[in-house]
Design a protein around this motif. Structure first.
Motif, PDB file in Angstrom:
ATOM      1  N   MET A  13       1.333  -0.932   0.071  1.00 39.65           N
ATOM      2  CA  MET A  13      -0.019   0.320  -0.625  1.00 39.65           C
ATOM      3  C   MET A  13       0.575   0.659  -0.082  1.00 39.65           C
ATOM      4  SD  MET A  13      -3.145   1.585  -0.292  1.00 39.65           S
ATOM      5  CE  MET A  13      -3.812  -0.173   0.309  1.00 39.65           C
ATOM      6  N   GLN A  14       2.029   1.289   0.972  1.00 38.91           N
ATOM      7  CA  GLN A  14       2.898   2.581   0.871  1.00 38.91           C
ATOM      8  C   GLN A  14       3.177   2.777  -0.403  1.00 38.91           C
ATOM      9  OE1 GLN A  14       3.029   4.869   3.163  1.00 38.91           O
ATOM     10  NE2 GLN A  14       1.330   3.766   4.178  1.00 38.91           N
ATOM     11  N   GLY A  31     -11.631   1.084  -4.191  1.00 38.12           N
ATOM     12  CA  GLY A  31     -10.710   0.063  -4.508  1.00 38.12           C
ATOM     13  C   GLY A  31      -9.964   0.169  -4.166  1.00 38.12           C
ATOM     14  N   ASP A  32      -9.329   1.389  -3.623  1.00 39.97           N
ATOM     15  CA  ASP A  32      -8.019   2.437  -2.617  1.00 39.97           C
ATOM     16  C   ASP A  32      -8.572   2.795  -2.084  1.00 39.97           C
ATOM     17  OD1 ASP A  32      -5.552   2.524  -1.688  1.00 39.97           O
ATOM     18  OD2 ASP A  32      -4.481   2.197  -3.530  1.00 39.97           O
ATOM     19  N   LEU A  33      -9.321   3.173  -1.242  1.00 43.33           N
ATOM     20  CA  LEU A  33      -9.375   4.226  -0.217  1.00 43.33           C
ATOM     21  C   LEU A  33      -8.749   5.157   0.350  1.00 43.33           C
ATOM     22  CD1 LEU A  33     -11.824   6.050   0.678  1.00 43.33           C
ATOM     23  CD2 LEU A  33     -11.880   4.574   3.242  1.00 43.33           C
ATOM     24  N   LEU A  50      -8.479   8.883  -0.954  1.00 43.68           N
ATOM     25  CA  LEU A  50      -8.549  10.006  -0.452  1.00 43.68           C
ATOM     26  C   LEU A  50      -7.309  11.172  -0.186  1.00 43.68           C
ATOM     27  CD1 LEU A  50     -11.404  11.015   1.829  1.00 43.68           C
ATOM     28  CD2 LEU A  50      -9.798   9.450   3.806  1.00 43.68           C
ATOM     29  N   GLN A  51      -6.405  10.658  -0.042  1.00 45.85           N
ATOM     30  CA  GLN A  51      -5.273  11.227  -0.404  1.00 45.85           C
ATOM     31  C   GLN A  51      -5.166  11.814  -1.325  1.00 45.85           C
ATOM     32  OE1 GLN A  51      -1.882  11.112   1.738  1.00 45.85           O
ATOM     33  NE2 GLN A  51      -2.769  13.543   1.097  1.00 45.85           N
ATOM     34  N   LEU A  52      -5.260  11.591  -2.607  1.00 47.13           N
ATOM     35  CA  LEU A  52      -5.813  12.350  -3.909  1.00 47.13           C
ATOM     36  C   LEU A  52      -6.534  13.359  -3.694  1.00 47.13           C
ATOM     37  CD1 LEU A  52      -5.155   9.869  -6.368  1.00 47.13           C
ATOM     38  CD2 LEU A  52      -3.781  11.522  -5.927  1.00 47.13           C
ATOM     39  N   ASN A  68     -19.002  13.524   0.295  1.00 43.67           N
ATOM     40  CA  ASN A  68     -19.451  11.910  -0.191  1.00 43.67           C
ATOM     41  C   ASN A  68     -18.621  11.104   0.334  1.00 43.67           C
ATOM     42  OD1 ASN A  68     -22.403  13.801  -0.601  1.00 43.67           O
ATOM     43  ND2 ASN A  68     -21.094  14.013  -3.317  1.00 43.67           N
ATOM     44  N   VAL A  69     -17.413  10.964  -0.173  1.00 47.10           N
ATOM     45  CA  VAL A  69     -17.301  10.403  -0.411  1.00 47.10           C
ATOM     46  C   VAL A  69     -16.463   9.712   1.259  1.00 47.10           C
ATOM     47  CG1 VAL A  69     -14.110   9.315  -0.084  1.00 47.10           C
ATOM     48  CG2 VAL A  69     -14.997  10.271  -2.084  1.00 47.10           C
ATOM     49  N   ILE A  70     -16.474  10.311   1.943  1.00 44.24           N
ATOM     50  CA  ILE A  70     -16.015  10.644   3.912  1.00 44.24           C
ATOM     51  C   ILE A  70     -17.815   9.720   4.284  1.00 44.24           C
ATOM     52  CG2 ILE A  70     -16.187  11.394   5.862  1.00 44.24           C
ATOM     53  CD1 ILE A  70     -13.339  11.543   4.373  1.00 44.24           C
TER      54      ILE A  70
END
Length: 478
Positions: A1-2, A46-48, A52-54, A126-128
């Motif tokens: 992930m990192q 697929g990769d929260l 989320l970072q983006l 909305n994502v949150i």
């Protein structure tokens, strides 16, 4: 992930997030937003973590993208700066010599950018809300506090510092629908409510965000944790409360006391991160620029914008011995725009504030908070405290002899405006300050035969045309 996160944040892709994690150190007096390069976003489901970072970084990108133009536009109207771009006569004639409407779309850039940011924030929230078990309850609270802090800031930048005409506060799920314009006072009230809501979320947000805001500054006093980011939220809230108090928003009472008191309370309980006599006046929250691939250069640096100059009246109008005159540089030759006679004001001065291509631009500083508190103190009857705070900035930043007293409200306001003009130079404040105190007519009128004083940037005509015949028309530009 990192590893996948690092690859995503260093690949230059279609999202162009090229902004950076928030508020890392560059030196001992500036809290900076460092750069991360852009990325093609993964699917959030697929990769929260990466997605989320983006999204969080994209909010910062949008906020930064409007800052240079914001400072330049308000500097032009506030007789603080010029942008003598040789192929665009609007910088000399549109605001200075022609009518105050905006048929050429000159105001569109800042307007569209801020509302694009508000759309990004809407999507982020909305994502949150849909993250489910992917985020803990505390992480959701922290993320919402982050989002609502920037939601309030974007509205303050675009809707209320640019103009007094109110604006749109509601972002609809259907972007083709038109949300209504509401009054200036309503927008102020909405911003304060949003910032307070953000502060409540941050208070329940644990210690860390579910994304990186990065790095240390000034030892442990950085803004990358939830607790320290609250300081940024409180600073913007104090600014908003002071603004709406000075405009006599009905929520503030007839003399603005309610909101001035709220601002003073915030500023007196922020701790030592901000509004600290131990910190330099320039200490604060800054947006960072870099030469990294996909990133941006400082928009007001002479090497990036060689047409950004200072109004000569600021130099000639400064008090003798004011150390803040070092913020100006003398040009090799007088500069003005190439246009018909009588349309250009020539100047011999530029700014030395942002000399390098990667110098940061301030969002809010220690000096501003002292000046906000002085204003709040004076108008709530704490005259001695107001005098002390105003003199702290005047003597520390300007090296000038302290004021002895205030003889009237007008005397205080003019002394406050002098200190704000020179301590907050080229940060987008002068026009706002003169307008909120009803003193636009005191700004210079350099070419009386052809100029007028325009108190605000109009709403873009293109935006208003899309509302013709609808239930949500634009207000009348003035």
């Amino acid at each position: 992930m990192q590893n996948s996160l690092r690859r995503a944040l260093t690949f230059s892709g279609v999202l162009a997030v090229g902004m950076g994690t928030f508020l890392a150190a560059c030196n001992s007096d500036k809290l900076l937003i460092p750069n991360e390069n852009s990325a093609t976003p993964p699917t959030i489901t697929g990769d929260l973590t990466t997605g989320l970072q983006l999204l969080a970084t994209g909010i910062l990108l949008r906020d930064r993208a409007g800052l240079g133009g914001f400072i330049s536009d308000l500097g032009l109207l506030g007789r603080e700066s010029f942008n003598y771009f040789p192929t665009d006569g609007r910088t000399t004639q549109h605001y200075l010599n022609q009518n105050p409407l905006d048929p050429s779309g000159f105001a569109q850039g800042g307007f569209a950018n801020r509302y694009a940011s508000l759309r990004n924030i809407f999507n982020f929230k909305n994502v949150i809300a849909g993250a489910g078990a992917g985020l803990s309850a505390a992480q959701k609270e922290a993320a919402l506090g982050y989002a609502e802090t920037f939601e309030g800031l974007e509205l303050l930048f675009e809707v209320l510092q640019y103009h007094d005409q109110g604006g749109v506060t509601e972002i609809l799920a259907d972007p083709t629908k038109k949300a209504p314009f509401v009054s200036r006072d309503s927008v102020y009230n909405f911003i304060v409510a949003k910032l307070e809501s953000g502060n409540t979320h941050l208070a329940a947000g644990g210690t860390d965000f579910p994304f990186t805001l990065g790095g240390l500054a000034n030892g442990a006093n950085d803004f990358s944790t939830v607790a320290t980011f609250k300081q940024f939220n409180r600073a913007i809230t104090a600014r908003t409360q002071v603004y709406r108090a000075s405009l006599r928003n009905p929520a503030c009472g007839a003399t603005g006391t309610t909101c001035y008191t709220a601002a003073a309370t915030i500023l007196n309980t922020m701790g030592l991160t901000f509004i600290s006599a131990a910190k330099p006046m320039s200490y604060g929250v800054y947006h960072k620029y870099s030469t990294d691939p996909g990133d941006a250069l400082t928009p007001l640096a002479p090497g990036n914008n060689p047409f950004f100059f200072a109004h000569p009246g600021l130099v000639t109008g400064a008090q003798s011995g004011d150390l803040r005159l070092s913020k100006f540089r003398t040009l090799p030759a007088a500069r003005g725009a190439s246009c018909s006679p009588g349309c250009s004001i020539f100047t011999n001065y530029g700014f030395s504030l942002y000399p390098g291509l990667t110098d940061p631009l301030p969002v809010i500083t220690n000096a501003e908070l002292f000046l906000l508190r002085a204003e709040a103190e004076y108008f709530t009857g704490a005259t001695a405290l107001a005098l002390a705070d105003l003199n702290f900035v005047r003597t520390t930043d300007g090296g000038l002899a302290p004021y002895l007293s205030f003889t009237s409200d007008s005397d205080f306001i003019h002394k406050l405006l002098y200190e704000r003009t020179y301590s907050l130079l080229a940060q987008g404040h002068r026009l706002v300050d003169y307008r909120r105190f009803g003193l636009i007519l005191e700004l210079p009128l350099d070419i009386p035969a052809t100029q007028f004083r325009q108190k605000q940037q109009p709403i873009p005509q293109g935006e208003c045309q899309t509302r013709i015949g609808t239930a949500t028309p634009c207000p009348v530009n003035s």
